[in-house]
Design a protein around this motif. Structure first.
Motif, PDB file in Angstrom:
ATOM      1  N   ARG A  40      43.327 -13.791 -63.041  1.00  0.00           N
ATOM      2  CA  ARG A  40      43.519 -13.985 -61.610  1.00  0.00           C
ATOM      3  C   ARG A  40      44.777 -13.283 -61.103  1.00  0.00           C
ATOM      4  O   ARG A  40      45.732 -13.082 -61.850  1.00  0.00           O
ATOM      5  N   LYS A  41      44.744 -12.898 -59.833  1.00  0.00           N
ATOM      6  CA  LYS A  41      45.833 -12.134 -59.210  1.00  0.00           C
ATOM      7  C   LYS A  41      46.636 -13.016 -58.258  1.00  0.00           C
ATOM      8  O   LYS A  41      46.072 -13.909 -57.621  1.00  0.00           O
ATOM      9  N   ALA A  42      47.924 -12.715 -58.141  1.00  0.00           N
ATOM     10  CA  ALA A  42      48.788 -13.437 -57.196  1.00  0.00           C
ATOM     11  C   ALA A  42      48.807 -12.722 -55.856  1.00  0.00           C
ATOM     12  O   ALA A  42      48.748 -11.496 -55.783  1.00  0.00           O
ATOM     13  N   ALA A  43      48.905 -13.505 -54.780  1.00  0.00           N
ATOM     14  CA  ALA A  43      48.904 -12.950 -53.427  1.00  0.00           C
ATOM     15  C   ALA A  43      49.753 -13.833 -52.513  1.00  0.00           C
ATOM     16  O   ALA A  43      50.060 -14.975 -52.847  1.00  0.00           O
ATOM     17  N   ILE A  44      50.112 -13.277 -51.348  1.00  0.00           N
ATOM     18  CA  ILE A  44      50.925 -13.999 -50.355  1.00  0.00           C
ATOM     19  C   ILE A  44      50.282 -13.856 -48.981  1.00  0.00           C
ATOM     20  O   ILE A  44      49.707 -12.819 -48.650  1.00  0.00           O
ATOM     21  N   ILE A  45      50.402 -14.915 -48.176  1.00  0.00           N
ATOM     22  CA  ILE A  45      49.930 -14.877 -46.792  1.00  0.00           C
ATOM     23  C   ILE A  45      50.930 -15.635 -45.920  1.00  0.00           C
ATOM     24  O   ILE A  45      51.577 -16.577 -46.386  1.00  0.00           O
ATOM     25  N   ASP A  46      51.090 -15.200 -44.682  1.00  0.00           N
ATOM     26  CA  ASP A  46      51.955 -15.904 -43.733  1.00  0.00           C
ATOM     27  C   ASP A  46      51.217 -17.120 -43.181  1.00  0.00           C
ATOM     28  O   ASP A  46      50.041 -17.040 -42.804  1.00  0.00           O
ATOM     29  N   ILE A  47      51.924 -18.259 -43.130  1.00  0.00           N
ATOM     30  CA  ILE A  47      51.387 -19.441 -42.468  1.00  0.00           C
ATOM     31  C   ILE A  47      52.451 -19.995 -41.527  1.00  0.00           C
ATOM     32  O   ILE A  47      53.630 -19.682 -41.655  1.00  0.00           O
ATOM     33  N   ASP A  48      52.015 -20.814 -40.579  1.00  0.00           N
ATOM     34  CA  ASP A  48      52.978 -21.393 -39.636  1.00  0.00           C
ATOM     35  C   ASP A  48      52.341 -22.599 -38.947  1.00  0.00           C
ATOM     36  O   ASP A  48      51.128 -22.788 -38.985  1.00  0.00           O
ATOM     37  N   PHE A  49      53.204 -23.387 -38.320  1.00  0.00           N
ATOM     38  CA  PHE A  49      52.732 -24.529 -37.555  1.00  0.00           C
ATOM     39  C   PHE A  49      52.392 -24.102 -36.134  1.00  0.00           C
ATOM     40  O   PHE A  49      53.120 -23.326 -35.511  1.00  0.00           O
ATOM     41  N   GLU A  50      51.278 -24.594 -35.643  1.00  0.00           N
ATOM     42  CA  GLU A  50      50.907 -24.443 -34.230  1.00  0.00           C
ATOM     43  C   GLU A  50      50.594 -25.836 -33.723  1.00  0.00           C
ATOM     44  O   GLU A  50      49.504 -26.360 -33.943  1.00  0.00           O
TER      45      GLU A  50
END
Length: 326
Positions: free
Chosen positions: A300-310
């Motif tokens: 498996r590969k590592a990845a990043i994504i932006d998250i935030d509160f709305e």
């Protein structure tokens, strides 16, 4: 006119050579870049350096311990950089003989702690550096109450400490318990179930052993957020959702907009089981793993994504999704 024509041809030739060299350089750098092969990843930030840990899934067997990679910008990663041949924690230095999974690293009393799974139990080790070596004199798990995996350490604003984890009982179910002040174990009388996989998106293959796992907990504007993954990790529909509560012990209400990260959003199978972290600018991100390809699960590969509160919701920015490379 002939001179002008000569210089025009010379200029075109120079441009062609430059473009060819740029393409060749790009090809070389692209061929050198390799995906980071880690599952159940977590990122710990300290003094300008990001430390990436996880379950090893490539050529290196996960029965030997935990690797760590480092980066200053979240783009270029170096490693494995652990103190012992790339390992931050090495089998034999702490509890565990096999199945070293899902580590989390945090700082407490000027020491670095790693809480992790081994032999389908939860243990803790300590180091003077995020690179390790993480060690423990105790070769026993933190507590013996059956099989449990995927620990997450959370400190509330009142100083109380909690251990969120997954118990293997009629499915992978997420539980919470208050920790003892010295972190030596849990207060067993506080053990309480948080959630299990009962919604359609959490069990798309209708298996008899539903899975909710990989908990991360944070607090925002007086609400507690439990971010988790559901479905078996081998299922392409493995995805990330969340629940909220007014207390760290629940009760938890699952969000109606889950899943917030799935193959539908990012175009890759098996996205999930990660951790929230904040970059050096305070931007909230989620690190996770994906399947190796549309036809293969591992490594498996590592990845990043932006998250935030709305408002009271958590939103992920699919356009920010990126696979990590060394």
């Amino acid at each position: 006119m002939k001179i002008k024509k000569y210089f025009s041809l010379l200029s075109l030739f120079c441009v062609f050579i430059c473009c060819s060299q740029e393409k060749e350089t790009a090809k070389k750098s692209a061929s050198k870049a390799k995906p980071i092969l880690l599952a159940d990843p977590t990122i710990f930030y300290e003094n300008g350096v990001y430390y990436l840990y996880g379950t090893t899934t490539g050529d290196f067997p996960n029965g030997e311990g935990f690797q760590v990679y480092t980066s200053s910008d979240l783009k270029k990663w170096n490693g494995p950089s652990g103190a012992q041949n790339g390992l931050a924690l090495k089998k034999g230095d702490a509890y565990g003989t096999k199945g070293f999974w899902a580590p989390q690293v945090f700082k407490h009393n000027n020491k670095f702690y790693m809480i992790y799974t081994a032999d389908e139990n939860i243990a803790m080790a300590i180091s003077d550096s995020p690179l390790g070596p993480f060690k423990s004199d105790s070769k026993a798990p933190m507590f013996n109450l059956g099989k449990q995996i995927d620990p997450f350490f959370f400190v509330d604003q009142d100083g109380k400490k909690y251990l969120y984890h997954v118990r293997l009982t009629d499915g992978n179910r997420i539980f919470v318990a208050e920790l003892k002040d010295d972190l030596s174990g849990i207060k067993e009388e506080t053990l309480k179930e948080c959630i299990s996989g009962v919604l359609p998106w959490e069990n798309t293959q209708n298996v008899s052993w539903p899975v909710t796992e990989g908990p991360t907990v944070l607090k925002h504007n007086d609400l507690y957020y439990l971010i988790y993954s559901a479905n078996d990790f081998r299922n392409p529909d493995y995805a990330v959702g969340y629940a909220t509560a007014k207390s760290p012990l629940g009760p938890w209400e699952k969000a109606t907009d889950s899943p917030i990260i799935s193959k539908k959003d990012v175009g890759i199978n098996g996205v999930g089981h990660g951790d929230v972290f904040y970059d050096k600018n305070g931007k909230m991100k989620y690190v996770m793993h994906t399947h190796f390809s549309n036809s293969g699960v591992s490594p498996r590969k590592a990845a990043i994504i932006d998250i935030d509160f709305e408002g009271t919701k958590i939103k992920a920015n699919a356009k920010s999704f990126v696979l990590l490379q060394e």
